[in-house]
Write an enzyme that holds these catalytic residues in place. Structure first.
Site, short mmCIF file in Angstrom:
data_model
loop_
_atom_site.label_atom_id
_atom_site.label_comp_id
_atom_site.label_asym_id
_atom_site.label_seq_id
_atom_site.Cartn_x
_atom_site.Cartn_y
_atom_site.Cartn_z
N CYS A 19 11.08 -8.93 25.82
CA CYS A 19 10.94 -7.43 25.91
C CYS A 19 9.55 -7.14 25.88
O CYS A 19 8.62 -7.63 25.20
CB CYS A 19 11.57 -6.87 24.55
SG CYS A 19 11.28 -5.01 24.61
N GLU A 63 11.82 -12.95 16.76
CA GLU A 63 10.50 -12.15 16.95
C GLU A 63 9.50 -12.38 16.28
O GLU A 63 8.50 -12.57 16.62
CB GLU A 63 11.02 -10.67 16.93
CG GLU A 63 9.96 -9.88 17.47
CD GLU A 63 10.01 -8.36 17.54
OE1 GLU A 63 8.98 -7.57 17.56
OE2 GLU A 63 11.29 -7.89 17.57
N CYS A 96 9.75 -0.15 18.14
CA CYS A 96 9.98 0.32 19.52
C CYS A 96 10.69 1.94 19.48
O CYS A 96 11.20 1.99 18.66
CB CYS A 96 10.89 -0.91 20.37
SG CYS A 96 12.53 -0.77 20.21
N SER A 122 21.46 -9.11 14.27
CA SER A 122 20.76 -8.17 14.73
C SER A 122 19.93 -7.26 13.85
O SER A 122 20.48 -6.47 12.88
CB SER A 122 21.61 -7.15 15.36
OG SER A 122 20.72 -5.98 16.05
#
Length: 317
Positions: A101, A131, A200, A228
């Site tokens: 991303c 991440e 984000c 998630s």
């Protein structure tokens, strides 16, 4: 017999974000251009339904590059990868596509800039999340220090308190992160902060949308994977916002109808990697048992679109 009445509050926005949409498109376009199989290192996004659909199209998901043949395309997941991964792909002369991303890539660039300017770097995030592994892997081992909790922020001892910077994982709880940042700034007033919020826009918007309706709901359902981070945070936000009970579900099959006993209002949201059909399936499953009145909240309208890698768009043209 008439069905019992139930009010559904749909938090808006919900579901796919621009980064997830781009990552999925990269795999789909690679399959169109190069045929199957296309290899994907790790889950492209954290959603079983998305992964299974792409498997059906010919994507092969692997844990590491060593499982990929050198003559087939490989895609890196939306969460980002350590620098060692594309370096290995180049050494093996592999054709690879980076679906990281762009907002995660922004954090990578920030961390490198701070390192080049000689600052000690703190990463606020969850240990073991892809991440976080990817961000820490942009720099030599041990350079980036991970802080997960407010207590970590209170006890952290830097080498030079006047030469610090922090970056954050993009999918954190806005409120939890604000508390941690507040502690760090109180202890280290000269700490360098991101030029723009690292969490984000999609994470922030979805959390704000849940906050708007949580207090009105006795039950809140968040559609998304337990892997998630942003989906897990939505459950926490709902509970903090006043919902009595909140559950994270993969899809409609995971609904326990006992949850609905004595409930008159149910909130619904979905994590940024949950496709729209899962949301409509949940609404339909509830509608089969209840006379539902559906209210969509007036949230932020998201218009962000991220471009695909040029090598894909040029090949398509």
């Amino acid at each position: 017999m008439s069905k019992p009445s139930l009010t559904l509050k749909l938090a808006t926005p919900r579901g796919f974000c621009a980064g997830v949409d781009r990552a999925i498109q990269i795999v789909e376009r690679a399959l169109e251009l190069h045929g199957a199989p296309v290899y994907v290192r790790h889950e492209i996004v954290h959603n079983k339904h998305v992964v299974d659909r792409l498997k059906g199209l010919g994507a092969v998901f692997v844990k590491e590059l060593e499982q990929c043949p050198p003559d087939r395309p490989v895609v890196f997941s939306a969460h980002g990868v350590p620098k060692s991964v594309p370096a290995e792909a180049r050494d093996r002369k592999m054709f690879y596509l980076d679906a990281t991303c762009p907002l995660v890539s922004k954090v990578h660039v920030e961390a490198e800039r701070h390192h080049n300017e000689g600052r000690e770097i703190i990463l606020i995030g969850h240990a073991g999340h892809p991440e976080v592994i990817g961000t820490m892997g942009q720099l030599p081992e041990g350079v980036v220090k991970l802080i997960e909790t407010a207590e970590d922020a209170r006890t952290y001892t830097p080498v030079d308190p006047k030469n610090l910077a922090f970056v954050t994982q993009t999918t954190l709880s806005v409120d939890d992160t604000s508390e941690i940042v507040g502690i760090l700034q109180s202890r280290f007033p000269e700490i360098a902060v991101p030029h723009k919020e690292d969490i984000c826009y999609a994470t922030t918007n979805r959390q704000d949308a849940v906050k708007q309706v949580a207090a009105e709901c006795e039950l809140f359902l968040v559609i998304g994977s337990k892997k998630s981070s942003n989906s897990q945070r939505l459950v926490e936000v709902a509970l903090r916002g006043g919902t009595q009970v909140a559950h994270l579900i993969d899809d409609a099959t995971q609904i326990d109808w006992d949850w609905f006993n004595g409930v008159s209002t149910v909130g619904i949201s979905a994590g940024a990697s949950a496709p729209e059909n899962l949301i409509t399936d949940v609404i339909a499953a509830i509608g089969a048992r209840f006379e539902t009145e559906v209210h969509e909240t007036g949230g932020v309208r998201e218009t962000v679109v991220f471009k695909l890698p040029r090598v894909l768009t040029e090949a398509s043209a």
